[in-house]
Design a protein around this motif. Structure first.
Motif, PDB file in Angstrom:
ATOM      1  N   GLN A   7       0.845  -1.196   0.000  1.00 24.58           N
ATOM      2  CA  GLN A   7       0.000   0.000   0.000  1.00 24.58           C
ATOM      3  C   GLN A   7       0.880   1.246   0.000  1.00 24.58           C
ATOM      4  O   GLN A   7       1.875   1.303   0.721  1.00 24.58           O
ATOM      5  N   GLY A   8       0.539   2.217  -0.832  1.00 21.08           N
ATOM      6  CA  GLY A   8       1.293   3.466  -0.841  1.00 21.08           C
ATOM      7  C   GLY A   8       2.437   3.501  -1.842  1.00 21.08           C
ATOM      8  O   GLY A   8       3.104   4.530  -1.982  1.00 21.08           O
ATOM      9  N   SER A   9       2.697   2.410  -2.571  1.00 19.95           N
ATOM     10  CA  SER A   9       3.751   2.451  -3.587  1.00 19.95           C
ATOM     11  C   SER A   9       3.429   3.515  -4.630  1.00 19.95           C
ATOM     12  O   SER A   9       2.262   3.695  -5.015  1.00 19.95           O
ATOM     13  N   ARG A  10       4.458   4.182  -5.134  1.00 21.14           N
ATOM     14  CA  ARG A  10       4.224   5.216  -6.149  1.00 21.14           C
ATOM     15  C   ARG A  10       3.756   4.613  -7.469  1.00 21.14           C
ATOM     16  O   ARG A  10       3.284   5.322  -8.360  1.00 21.14           O
ATOM     17  N   TYR A  11       3.878   3.297  -7.622  1.00 23.18           N
ATOM     18  CA  TYR A  11       3.435   2.637  -8.854  1.00 23.18           C
ATOM     19  C   TYR A  11       1.953   2.268  -8.816  1.00 23.18           C
ATOM     20  O   TYR A  11       1.364   1.939  -9.851  1.00 23.18           O
ATOM     21  N   ASN A  12       1.364   2.274  -7.621  1.00 17.36           N
ATOM     22  CA  ASN A  12      -0.028   1.850  -7.516  1.00 17.36           C
ATOM     23  C   ASN A  12      -0.931   2.802  -8.292  1.00 17.36           C
ATOM     24  O   ASN A  12      -0.813   4.028  -8.168  1.00 17.36           O
ATOM     25  N   ARG A  13      -1.830   2.232  -9.051  1.00 18.79           N
ATOM     26  CA  ARG A  13      -2.572   3.055 -10.012  1.00 18.79           C
ATOM     27  C   ARG A  13      -3.868   2.377 -10.408  1.00 18.79           C
ATOM     28  O   ARG A  13      -3.915   1.151 -10.514  1.00 18.79           O
TER      29      ARG A  13
END
Ligand code: FEO
Ligand code: CA
Ligand code: CA
Length: 633
Positions: A182-188
Motif C-alpha cells: 500500500q502506498g507504492s508510487r506505482y499503484n494506479r
C-alpha cells in the motif's frame, strides 16, 4: 531456473533431447517431431499413455471436488489473500466500506472489483519486488450499492465505472510471502473514466468520432477487462470483452445497422444499464461511442503517468486475452479469441520486428501489422481425439473479397468491424474462444473453447474442433504451426481434452475424452497458464450447481495438465459461486497467484473474510508450498 524446475523436463523433451527454450519462439521441435513420425507426435503419445498418476511433471495428487466456501488445495499447500476488492491503494486512502455507501471517487482509489487476467513484471535485479497489473472485469450490483439493484443515478454509473478497468500494484516478498505494498508510487487505477489514447489504423476514423472527441483519438475509459497479455518488451495488454452489454438506447424503437447487431447491441441493454444515466452509453445520442470499445489496450506498468493506448490494429471484438509469440524471423504475434458463441480466433503479426535490445523501440510495434482469422477443416472423425489442419486468412482491405463491394470502405472499417470481415472469408465459427496460451516448451498453442449450448443450431455445424452438439462442457483446442513458425499461414490442430461427465454420461463425447475421469472432471475451461516447466494450468468458469449434467463437479476449480501425457489433475477448488480466473507466477515459481472472481455471485458466500453477515470480495490469492518448493512440482 531452480534445480527442481530443471529436473521437470517433459518426457517429450527427454526423447528428443531438447533444452528449455526462451520466450515462445517455436522451432527446434519440428525436425525432432518429423523424426518421430510426424508433427502430431504428442497426439500419439497422449492417446497411448493417458492413465492416472503416471505424469512425472505433476508433483501432487488430484484433490476431490468440493462445494464449501473456501479454497481447497493438495496437502502441503497453503493460500493467502494478496489483495481484495476495495482495498485502498494509497497511503491514508479510503478503506473498503462493506455498507455499499462508498463513493465513486473512493472506489477510484481502491483495488477494482471482479479481478480477472493479470501479469507480473519484475524489477530488474530485484528478486523480492515486482509490479502486478490486474484486470477488473465488472462489478456485482448486489454488493456494490446499498440498494443492491441496477444503477439508479449518474453517481451509481460513475461508481460502477470506477470498479472496472485495471489496477497496477506493487508487491514485495517478506518472510517468504508476497504482500501488496500500500502506498507504492506505482499503484494506479486505470478505470472506466480514465483518459486513454486511440492509436493504429482506426484512430481518427469517422466511425470513431463523437461530440466529446471530434478527432476520434482520445477516449474515456476501459471497462469489461477480461484477460490479458504480457509483451516481451515489458508492457501489459488488457482485453475489453463484453463492452456491448454496457450500451442501450433511450429510443426503444431504434433500428441498429448490421454491424451494431453483429456486436450484439440492443436498446434495453443487458444487465448493466448505464445508458439511462450516462448519455455516453446511449446509442440514440452517441452511437459511435460503441466503436471506441472492444479493443486491446497497452499499458506501461512502470510509468504511472503514461497514457494507455487502444491498439486498433489488433481488431475490435469481444476480446478474451492476448497471447504473445514471435515468428521465426522476429516479428511479434498476438493470438486472440472472441468470446461469443460462433465467433472466431484471430492472430496479429506485426509489420516490424521486435527489438529485444531496446524495449522502448517497441513502443508502437502493435500499431502496424496484419490481422488474420482462423479457418479449420473438419478433421477426422475420431470422437475421442479429433484432429485436422487449418489456415490463417488475411483480413486486409482489397484482399480475399474484403472491399467496398462487401461493405468495407477502408482498412479502419475492417478492423472496427472485424467480425464482419472474418465472416466474408468464411472463418470457422467456434465454441466461444476464451484464453489462448503458447507453450514455453514446444511452441504449441492452446485455446479454451468454453462451451456452446447452441452448437448444432444457428448455422453452426457440428464437427472439426467443435465436435459436440449442445456443448455444455467445453474443450481445449491446440495447434502446432507448420514449420513450428508462428508466422506460418497453416497449422495442424487437435483437441487436447474434451471435457465431460463420465459419471452421468457413458463414453465420448459427453463423458469427455479419455483423459477425463470421475476424479478430475470439470466443465467450461476458461483461463489457461503455462509455468516455466511446461505444466498447463486450467481454470474454470462453469456451472457450479453440482447437479444434473454437472453432478459431482462441485465449485469452479483449477486443474493442472501434463501436455505430453495428457494427464490432468485437480489442484484447487474455489469458494461458493466463484469463477477461478487470472493466473501469474512469482519469478521463482514458488508462488502461484490466482484470481477468485465473484464469490457468492448469487449469495451463499462470505469469502475470504467470513465475517458474520459479511460481503464476499473478489480477491487475488497467493498459493505456495509449506516446504517452500516450486508450485506444482
Ligand atoms: Fe471474461 Fe470470456 O470471459
Ligand atoms: Ca474468461
Ligand atoms: Ca467464461
Amino acid at each position: 531456473m531452480s534445480l527442481l524446475e530443471e529436473n521437470q523436463s517433459t518426457d517429450l523433451e527427454k526423447m528428443v533431447g531438447l533444452s528449455r527454450r526462451g520466450f515462445i519462439s517455436a522451432g527446434a521441435l519440428c525436425g525432432a517431431a518429423m523424426f518421430m513420425g510426424g508433427s502430431l507426435l504428442s497426439r500419439s503419445v497422449l492417446a497411448a499413455s493417458v492413465s492416472a498418476g503416471t505424469s512425472k511433471l505433476l508433483g501432487f495428487d488430484s484433490i476431490p471436488a468440493a462445494t464449501n466456501d473456501a479454497i481447497s488445495l493438495p496437502p502441503g499447500y497453503r493460500s493467502s489473500v494478496l489483495i481484495s476488492w476495495g482495498q485502498p491503494l494509497h497511503k491514508d486512502g479510503p478503506a473498503f466500506d462493506p455498507s455499499g455507501n462508498g463513493t465513486a471517487e473512493q472506489q477510484e482509489l481502491q483495488f477494482g472489483d471482479n479481478n480477472d487476467g493479470m501479469s507480473l513484471f519484475e524489477f530488474a535485479g530485484e528478486k523480492d519486488r515486482a509490479l502486478m497489473a490486474i484486470n477488473n472485469e465488472y462489478t456485482n450490483y448486489r454488493y456494490l450499492y446499498p440498494h443492491g439493484g441496477m444503477p439508479q443515478s449518474a453517481a451509481d454509473v460513475h461508481k460502477a465505472l470506477a470498479c472496472e478497468g485495471v489496477s497496477v500494484i506493487e508487491v514485495q516478498r517478506k518472510g517468504g510471502q508476497w504482500h501488496f505494498v500500500q502506498g507504492s508510487r506505482y499503484n494506479r487505477r486505470i478505470h472506466g473514466n480514465a483518459p486513454i489514447d486511440l492509436s493504429g489504423p482506426a484512430a481518427g476514423h469517422a466511425l470513431m468520432k463523437t461530440s466529446a472527441d471530434p478527432q476520434g483519438k482520445h477516449v474515456l475509459g476501459t471497462f469489461q477487462n477480461c484477460a490479458n497479455g504480457k509483451t516481451p518488451w515489458g508492457t501489459y495488454l488488457t482485453c475489453e470483452e463484453n463492452f456491448t452489454d454496457c450500451f442501450g438506447s433511450s429510443d426503444a424503437g431504434q433500428v441498429f445497422d448490421a454491424a451494431q447487431k453483429r456486436y450484439g447491441v440492443v436498446a434495453t441493454s443487458k444487465e448493466i444499464n448505464w445508458h439511462p444515466h450516462d448519455p455516453r452509453f446511449d446509442m440514440a445520442k452517441n452511437p459511435n461511442e460503441l466503436n471506441r470499445h472492444g479493443w486491446v489496450v497497452e499499458i506501461d506498468p512502470f510509468d504511472p503517468k503514461s497514457t494507455p493506448k487502444k491498439r486498433t490494429a489488433l481488431g475490435r471484438f469481444k476480446h478474451e486475452n492476448a497471447a504473445l509469440a514471435e515468428t521465426a524471423d522476429g516479428h511479434a504475434v498476438v493470438y486472440m479469441g472472441d468470446d461469443e458463441r460462433g465467433e472466431f480466433i484471430y492472430k496479429f503479426v506485426s509489420r516490424d520486428k521486435i527489438n529485444h535490445a531496446n524495449a522502448k523501440a517497441n513502443r508502437d510495434l502493435l500499431d502496424h501489422g496484419t490481422l488474420y482469422v482462423a479457418r479449420f477443416d473438419s478433421g477426422d472423425s475420431n470422437p475421442d481425439h479429433p484432429k485436422g489442419h487449418g489456415e490463417w486468412i488475411e483480413l486486409t482491405h482489397g484482399k480475399n473479397g474484403i472491399d467496398a463491394g462487401s461493405g468495407f470502405a477502408d482498412q479502419a472499417e475492417v478492423l472496427i468491424h472485424a467480425r464482419l470481415a472474418a465472416s466474408v472469408v468464411h472463418a470457422t465459427r467456434m465454441d466461444r474462444p476464451e484464453w489462448i496460451v503458447v507453450s514455453p516448451k514446444d511452441g504449441q498453442v492452446y485455446c479454451t473453447l468454453t462451451n456452446n449450448a447452441k452448437r448444432g443450431e444457428d448455422g453452426q455445424p457440428v464437427g472439426g474442433p467443435n465436435p459436440r452438439e449442445k456443448n455444455v462442457y467445453g474443450q481445449i483446442l491446440r495447434w502446432r504451426t507448420d514449420r513450428d513458425d508462428h508466422g506460418s499461414k497453416s497449422f495442424a490442430w487437435d483437441l487436447f481434452v474434451v471435457a465431460g461427465n463420465p459419471g452421468v454420461h457413458g463414453g465420448t463425447p459427453k463423458g469427455g475424452s479419455s483423459n477425463i475421469t470421475p476424479q478430475n472432471m470439470f466443465n467450461s475451461p476458461d483461463g489457461l497458464g503455462f509455468d516455466d516447466a511446461g505444466r498447463l494450468w486450467i481454470l474454470t468458469d462453469g456451472d457450479s450447481s453440482n447437479a444434473g449434467d454437472f453432478d459431482g463437479m462441485g465449485n469452479n476449480q483449477m486443474l493442472c495438465a501434463d501436455p505430453v501425457t495428457g494427464e490432468i489433475r485437480r489442484f484447487m477448488v474455489g469458494p461458493v459461486g466463484c469463477e477461478v480466473t487470472g493466473i501469474s507466477f512469482s519469478p521463482d515459481h514458488k508462488t502461484l497467484f490466482v484470481g477468485i472472481q465473484h464469490p457468492g455471485e448469487n449469495g451463499g458466500s462470505t469469502f475470504p473474510e467470513h465475517l458474520p453477515n459479511g460481503k464476499p470480495r473478489s480477491s487475488v490469492m497467493a498459493i505456495s508450498r509449506e516446504d517452500g518448493g516450486v508450485v506444482g512440482a
